[in-house]
Enzyme design. Structure first.
Site, PDB file in Angstrom:
ATOM      1  N   GLU A 128       0.879  -1.173   0.000  1.00 15.76           N
ATOM      2  CA  GLU A 128       0.000   0.000   0.000  1.00 15.76           C
ATOM      3  C   GLU A 128       0.914   1.220   0.000  1.00 15.76           C
ATOM      4  O   GLU A 128       1.563   1.520   0.997  1.00 15.76           O
ATOM      5  CB  GLU A 128      -0.924  -0.017   1.221  1.00 15.76           C
ATOM      6  N   CYS A 138      -1.279   9.254   2.626  1.00 15.25           N
ATOM      7  CA  CYS A 138      -1.255   8.812   1.228  1.00 15.25           C
ATOM      8  C   CYS A 138      -2.543   9.173   0.504  1.00 15.25           C
ATOM      9  O   CYS A 138      -2.575   9.180  -0.735  1.00 15.25           O
ATOM     10  CB  CYS A 138      -1.006   7.310   1.151  1.00 15.25           C
TER      11      CYS A 138
END
Length: 487
Positions: free
Chosen positions: A254, A288
């Protein structure tokens, strides 16, 4: 210092107990606003990883055979323990990450959801009976744990991003070896270990190994660690993928994002500005799923820019542990200086700062910049700071083209007065997640979270997607009577 804090002070957590490493030393844990050292964690060495793997292998075999309801009970117990220690975790997260209290409260609630949903997941790793073309053969597909999961987690959401791996992996019968970020070894690791210790998790199934690159590398390369789950930068994720690929090891990455917030000309201005500010400025832009690109249609661009600048100017910045503020400090000076350099480069390329643009000590004012060059690093790279770059476009087609012009593909948002227009546009975006009329930062324990392109590799976390992540399919047959072969 409480008894719980005394347990993890200067420690690692292996084989079911806290202990000081014999050779690795300690990591100082600093308050990100004041710089004060308020705790320390043990620093693991490679030998600690090897020993942890041995005890984890022994514990995992028995754990995978335990009835699902026993595994679920441990996870519910950890959720209850987290509720009991919410104040302790809140203070730890605020001080270790530099966030405001509301962000810490979100993490605690989200981590609790991860635990409770994982408890339910323990009974859902079901198989299926498969038709067979061989007479007398019973054929089925079943789910089995991958075994030992190595988790390498970041500093920005240390509790929930660790729990997103730990909880489902344990629920499905695995053991977890966690290397938290050196910035957050307590709220992202050692304090979590105390929760599972209280919940009665058998020794060896969850181990915390604070350290730096060497510890992460040993987890990735150890032959008995079956899977690596990494959350962090695309640069590091690429190196992990290369190493794991050479070892034919399962990996889930991720990674970063350069996410687009698309504001269409029919959007409600007040809503759009609120969503835009939250998308770029929450937790100092250090996630993110922050919006790093505001793509605004010409008909609303001037009003949007002015209103977003006014909202940015109104945000208070300071020590979130001692003051009631909107934003806290940056995680470290390296991140602050990198973002300031990117902003200066964008200005030299023709960008115009209309709000913020200044730093003071560890603090970075929320910033709005327009007339950004599409070739500047501020537009093409992940910023990880409270900066909202704006680019004006003409129509929906141009908005989609600009949004898709990136190597990343994590999350985008579309703001519009016509939800069906938003859906049509959303389906043209190359991103793992798209939100219509909401902010880019979204996460739910049941939803599949992940990206495409340089934003991720492997499966998705969340809900039943975790079954794909943390188990393998096995084909099992039973044949009635003796088999017949020519030799």
């Amino acid at each position: 210092m409480s008894a719980v804090e005394q347990a993890w002070e200067g420690a690692v957590f292996t084989d079911g107990h806290f202990h000081r490493p014999e050779a690795g030393g300690t990591i100082a844990v600093r308050d990100k606003a004041s710089g004060e050292i308020f705790a320390c964690a043990g620093l693991a060495i490679e030998a600690d990883v090897d020993a942890a793997v041995v005890s984890a292998r022994a514990a995992q075999a028995a754990w995978s055979e335990r009835p699902y309801n026993e595994r679920a009970a441990v996870l519910r117990g950890a959720a209850a323990a987290l509720g009991d220690r919410a104040k302790q975790f809140r203070d730890l997260i605020v001080r270790e990450t530099g966030c405001i209290g509301g962000k810490a409260d979100y993490e605690i609630g989200a981590a609790t959801s991860e635990l409770t949903e994982a408890a339910a997941l323990a009974s859902r790793a079901t198989g299926e009976v498969i038709p067979s073309g061989h007479a007398g053969r019973f054929s089925l597909s079943e789910r089995v744990p991958v075994g030992l999961v190595g988790a390498i987690t970041p500093w920005n959401f240390p509790l929930v991003l660790a729990m997103r791996v730990i909880a489902p992996a344990l629920a499905l019968g695995n053991a977890v070896l966690l290397k938290p970020s050196p910035e957050t070894p307590v709220s992202g690791g050692l304090a979590i270990a105390a929760l599972f210790e209280d919940a009665g998790l058998p020794a060896g199934l969850f181990q915390v190994l604070p350290g730096d690159v060497e510890i992460g590398h040993r987890l990735v390369t150890h032959p008995d660690v079956a899977m690596i789950h990494f959350t962090g930068s695309t640069r590091v994720g690429r190196r992990i993928a290369q190493t794991a690929g050479g070892l034919l090891k399962k990996v889930s990455l991720e990674l970063g994002g350069n996410n687009a917030l698309i504001v269409l000309d029919d959007a409600d201005l007040e809503q759009a500005v609120m969503i835009g500010a939250w998308s770029s400025f929450h937790y100092q832009g250090q996630t993110c799923i922050t919006a790093g690109r505001h793509i605004v249609q010409r008909g609303i661009a001037d009003a949007y820019t002015a209103a977003l600048a006014a909202r940015a100017d109104a945000i208070t910045v300071g020590n979130a542990f001692t003051e009631d503020v909107g934003l806290g400090p940056m995680i470290n000076s390296v991140q602050l200086e990198r973002a300031a350099t990117m902003l200066a480069e964008a200005v030299s390329d023709g960008g115009r700062v209309v709000a913020g643009g200044t730093t003071s000590g560890p603090y970075f004012r929320p910033t709005v910049i327009c007339d950004v060059s599409p070739s500047s690093r501020l537009w093409t790279e992940e910023i990880f700071a409270p900066v909202a770059p704006i680019l004006v476009v003409g129509d929906d087609d141009e908005a989609v083209a600009v949004a898709n012009d990136t190597e990343y593909g994590l999350v985008d948002s579309v703001l519009t007065g016509d939800p069906y227009r938003g859906i049509r546009l959303a389906r043209r975006l190359r991103a793992g997640m798209v939100h219509v009329n909401d902010a880019t930062p979204q996460d739910e324990a049941l939803a599949p979270f992940g990206g495409v392109g340089h934003s991720g590799l492997g499966g998705r976390s969340g809900g039943d997607a975790n079954i794909e992540e943390f188990t393998e399919r096995r084909w099992l047959t039973v044949t009635e009577g003796p088999a017949q072969y020519p030799y």
